[in-house]
Scaffold this motif. Sequence first.
Motif, mmCIF file in Angstrom:
data_model
loop_
_atom_site.group_PDB
_atom_site.id
_atom_site.type_symbol
_atom_site.label_atom_id
_atom_site.label_comp_id
_atom_site.label_asym_id
_atom_site.label_seq_id
_atom_site.Cartn_x
_atom_site.Cartn_y
_atom_site.Cartn_z
ATOM 1 N N PRO A 44 46.256 49.477 27.466
ATOM 2 C CA PRO A 44 45.147 49.281 26.528
ATOM 3 C C PRO A 44 45.162 47.928 25.812
ATOM 4 O O PRO A 44 44.112 47.447 25.393
ATOM 5 N N LEU A 45 46.330 47.317 25.669
ATOM 6 C CA LEU A 45 46.374 46.000 25.019
ATOM 7 C C LEU A 45 46.295 44.856 26.018
ATOM 8 O O LEU A 45 46.359 43.692 25.650
ATOM 9 N N GLN A 46 46.178 45.175 27.291
ATOM 10 C CA GLN A 46 46.169 44.132 28.342
ATOM 11 C C GLN A 46 44.970 44.285 29.285
ATOM 12 O O GLN A 46 45.117 44.134 30.487
ATOM 13 N N THR A 47 43.800 44.574 28.754
ATOM 14 C CA THR A 47 42.659 44.765 29.664
ATOM 15 C C THR A 47 41.868 43.473 29.927
ATOM 16 O O THR A 47 41.026 43.438 30.814
ATOM 17 N N GLY A 48 42.133 42.434 29.126
ATOM 18 C CA GLY A 48 41.287 41.227 29.186
ATOM 19 C C GLY A 48 41.298 40.564 30.546
ATOM 20 O O GLY A 48 40.249 40.154 31.059
ATOM 21 N N ALA A 49 42.491 40.431 31.144
ATOM 22 C CA ALA A 49 42.596 39.718 32.418
ATOM 23 C C ALA A 49 41.799 40.446 33.500
ATOM 24 O O ALA A 49 41.051 39.832 34.263
ATOM 25 N N ALA A 50 41.939 41.767 33.554
ATOM 26 C CA ALA A 50 41.213 42.538 34.577
ATOM 27 C C ALA A 50 39.711 42.481 34.319
ATOM 28 O O ALA A 50 38.906 42.430 35.257
ATOM 29 N N TRP A 64 28.804 46.480 43.230
ATOM 30 C CA TRP A 64 29.365 47.594 42.447
ATOM 31 C C TRP A 64 30.813 47.220 42.122
ATOM 32 O O TRP A 64 31.609 47.015 43.041
ATOM 33 N N VAL A 65 31.123 47.116 40.840
ATOM 34 C CA VAL A 65 32.480 46.696 40.462
ATOM 35 C C VAL A 65 33.045 47.700 39.466
ATOM 36 O O VAL A 65 32.404 48.009 38.452
ATOM 37 N N SER A 66 34.210 48.216 39.791
ATOM 38 C CA SER A 66 34.855 49.193 38.910
ATOM 39 C C SER A 66 36.181 48.674 38.378
ATOM 40 O O SER A 66 36.919 47.994 39.082
ATOM 41 N N LEU A 67 36.446 49.029 37.134
ATOM 42 C CA LEU A 67 37.741 48.749 36.512
ATOM 43 C C LEU A 67 38.497 50.063 36.407
ATOM 44 O O LEU A 67 37.955 51.064 35.907
ATOM 45 N N ILE A 68 39.740 50.050 36.869
ATOM 46 C CA ILE A 68 40.551 51.270 36.867
ATOM 47 C C ILE A 68 41.671 51.118 35.846
ATOM 48 O O ILE A 68 42.365 50.102 35.828
ATOM 49 N N GLY A 69 41.831 52.112 34.987
ATOM 50 C CA GLY A 69 42.921 52.050 34.014
ATOM 51 C C GLY A 69 43.329 53.442 33.584
ATOM 52 O O GLY A 69 42.564 54.399 33.743
ATOM 53 N N GLU A 70 44.533 53.528 33.026
ATOM 54 C CA GLU A 70 44.966 54.807 32.463
ATOM 55 C C GLU A 70 43.998 55.156 31.318
ATOM 56 O O GLU A 70 43.294 54.261 30.819
ATOM 57 N N PRO A 71 43.943 56.420 30.878
ATOM 58 C CA PRO A 71 42.881 56.812 29.940
ATOM 59 C C PRO A 71 42.754 55.917 28.702
ATOM 60 O O PRO A 71 41.628 55.558 28.326
ATOM 61 N N ALA A 72 43.869 55.512 28.103
ATOM 62 C CA ALA A 72 43.750 54.678 26.888
ATOM 63 C C ALA A 72 43.153 53.317 27.224
ATOM 64 O O ALA A 72 42.339 52.771 26.459
ATOM 65 N N ALA A 73 43.540 52.758 28.375
ATOM 66 C CA ALA A 73 42.982 51.461 28.787
ATOM 67 C C ALA A 73 41.513 51.629 29.156
ATOM 68 O O ALA A 73 40.676 50.766 28.848
ATOM 69 N N ALA A 74 41.205 52.740 29.806
ATOM 70 C CA ALA A 74 39.814 52.992 30.212
ATOM 71 C C ALA A 74 38.907 53.076 28.979
ATOM 72 O O ALA A 74 37.798 52.531 28.964
ATOM 73 N N LEU A 75 39.412 53.737 27.952
ATOM 74 C CA LEU A 75 38.619 53.857 26.720
ATOM 75 C C LEU A 75 38.399 52.478 26.103
ATOM 76 O O LEU A 75 37.290 52.136 25.666
ATOM 77 N N MET A 76 39.458 51.684 26.077
ATOM 78 C CA MET A 76 39.343 50.323 25.550
ATOM 79 C C MET A 76 38.292 49.534 26.346
ATOM 80 O O MET A 76 37.429 48.865 25.777
ATOM 81 N N MET A 77 38.347 49.656 27.664
ATOM 82 C CA MET A 77 37.394 48.902 28.501
ATOM 83 C C MET A 77 35.974 49.405 28.284
ATOM 84 O O MET A 77 35.028 48.617 28.277
ATOM 85 N N ALA A 78 35.851 50.709 28.105
ATOM 86 C CA ALA A 78 34.507 51.269 27.918
ATOM 87 C C ALA A 78 33.848 50.719 26.655
ATOM 88 O O ALA A 78 32.622 50.640 26.560
ATOM 89 N N HIS A 79 34.664 50.302 25.679
ATOM 90 C CA HIS A 79 34.104 49.690 24.469
ATOM 91 C C HIS A 79 33.516 48.310 24.751
ATOM 92 O O HIS A 79 32.686 47.826 24.003
ATOM 93 N N HIS A 80 33.995 47.672 25.806
ATOM 94 C CA HIS A 80 33.602 46.282 26.074
ATOM 95 C C HIS A 80 32.608 46.122 27.207
ATOM 96 O O HIS A 80 31.844 45.164 27.217
ATOM 97 N N GLU A 81 32.680 47.026 28.169
ATOM 98 C CA GLU A 81 31.965 46.789 29.428
ATOM 99 C C GLU A 81 30.607 47.469 29.446
ATOM 100 O O GLU A 81 30.453 48.578 28.934
ATOM 101 N N THR A 82 29.656 46.791 30.079
ATOM 102 C CA THR A 82 28.357 47.414 30.279
ATOM 103 C C THR A 82 28.056 47.557 31.771
ATOM 104 O O THR A 82 27.839 48.661 32.261
ATOM 105 N N GLU A 83 28.130 46.444 32.508
ATOM 106 C CA GLU A 83 27.756 46.510 33.934
ATOM 107 C C GLU A 83 28.890 47.017 34.828
ATOM 108 O O GLU A 83 28.631 47.479 35.935
ATOM 109 N N ARG A 84 30.134 46.855 34.397
ATOM 110 C CA ARG A 84 31.251 47.334 35.224
ATOM 111 C C ARG A 84 31.499 48.813 34.936
ATOM 112 O O ARG A 84 31.474 49.246 33.783
ATOM 113 N N LEU A 85 31.773 49.567 36.023
ATOM 114 C CA LEU A 85 32.016 51.005 35.902
ATOM 115 C C LEU A 85 33.490 51.228 35.590
ATOM 116 O O LEU A 85 34.339 50.606 36.214
ATOM 117 N N ILE A 86 33.755 52.136 34.671
ATOM 118 C CA ILE A 86 35.153 52.376 34.286
ATOM 119 C C ILE A 86 35.630 53.659 34.957
ATOM 120 O O ILE A 86 34.979 54.706 34.857
#
Length: 300
Positions: A44-50, A64-86
């Motif tokens: 969750p603290l290292q999602t920026g690079a991905a 179609w571009v997806s970001l894959i992360g463990e649940p805490a990272a996925a939640l963090m990414m969901a706060h930032h991403e609009t076009e990328r699927l988490i």
Amino acid sequence: MRPPKQAPKTSQHIGIEWATHMVWPDDASHKHNRGRLAVVSGGPLQTGAARLCAAAGQRIGAGWVSLIGEPAAALMMAHHETERLILARMPDHTLLDLLYGFDALVIGPGLGLSPQCHKDVVSVLTGFDRPIVLDGDALALVAQDGVSGELGQALCARQAPVILTPHQGEFERLFPQANPSVKLAATLECAKLYRTLLVNKGHQTIVATPQGRIGLSQSTTPFCASAGTGDVLAGMIGGLLAQGLEPFDAACGGVWLHSQAANRAGPGLIASDLIAHLPDLLNELAPSPLKRANPPADHP
Ligand SMILES: NC(=O)C1=CN([C@@H]2O[C@H](COP(=O)(O)OP(=O)(O)OC[C@H]3O[C@@H](n4cnc5c(N)ncnc54)[C@H](O)[C@@H]3O)[C@@H](O)[C@H]2O)[C@@H](O)CC1
Ligand SMILES: Nc1ncnc2c1ncn2[C@@H]1O[C@H](COP(=O)(O)OP(=O)(O)O)[C@@H](O)[C@H]1O
């Protein structure tokens, strides 16, 4: 054998001609057939690079571009991403389960170096049969193992394409016997050793295949020396691979578009600027019917 003093005959300067390999959408295109790219995030603290990587892959044309992360990272990414699927990786998911249907993968930017990360990189190298870009921490894990270790052996045995994108520090760890004063020869030797395509980055970037094919680029602004610009390059190459470019063309095309975007950004460049410059660059390269519509002359 003494290293070659000059570029071998198969070497080419990476210039605008790489644009001829670009794939353009047509009337039959939809988001699922323009290339599906997956990018694996770190914690969750290292999602920026991905996230930089995934955004670059999408901007360069993957539908179609997806970001894959463990649940805490996925939640963090969901706060930032609009076009990328988490995609949240639940404890009962293997990484391979989540990669079903993707055309290409980037793994390594901000990934981490834990035993689970090591296991994941082994699993994709042995079980994901579409092209992979290994960058960042995935390269650190390969270097830790060495060529005769589990990851080194998985790389050597892999049949499907894989591209390694080290910066100088990563390259020296992957190939400690390298003589830095002969970067071209060292890059070729390393590509042969790991039996993989290498993009050895820096002021001069060298793309090398194990068969000795070489692409050279040294037209990039040094303002590119800024955190995250390599993550963007990995995403650009991943996005081109997802669209079906041959690995050497995807690597050279990514390097060229990245350098052109960097030169346009110039002083003050930060990594996300490279992504922001892609639409103008692509518009210039696109076939005439696909170019952006000009506003009417009397448009305010
Ligand atoms: N936005 C973000 O969240 C970012 C995350 N990043 C991630 O941070 C992790 C560590 O990345 P690092 O690149 O620091 O990797 P490493 O920590 O593996 O390597 C850095 C080391 O290599 C040495 N080195 C020698 N030549 C170098 C060169 N030309 N460029 C960079 N370092 C050189 C440095 O002195 C340093 O000791 C990776 O997972 C990476 O993907 C970075 O990509 C930066 C941006
Ligand atoms: N002095 C330089 N001149 C031109 N390009 C550079 C220079 N230094 C770095 N770059 C480019 O910037 C990018 C940096 O990649 P990398 O160090 O992996 O970044 P990060 O890991 O922070 O994303 C590479 O594409 C590299 O070729």
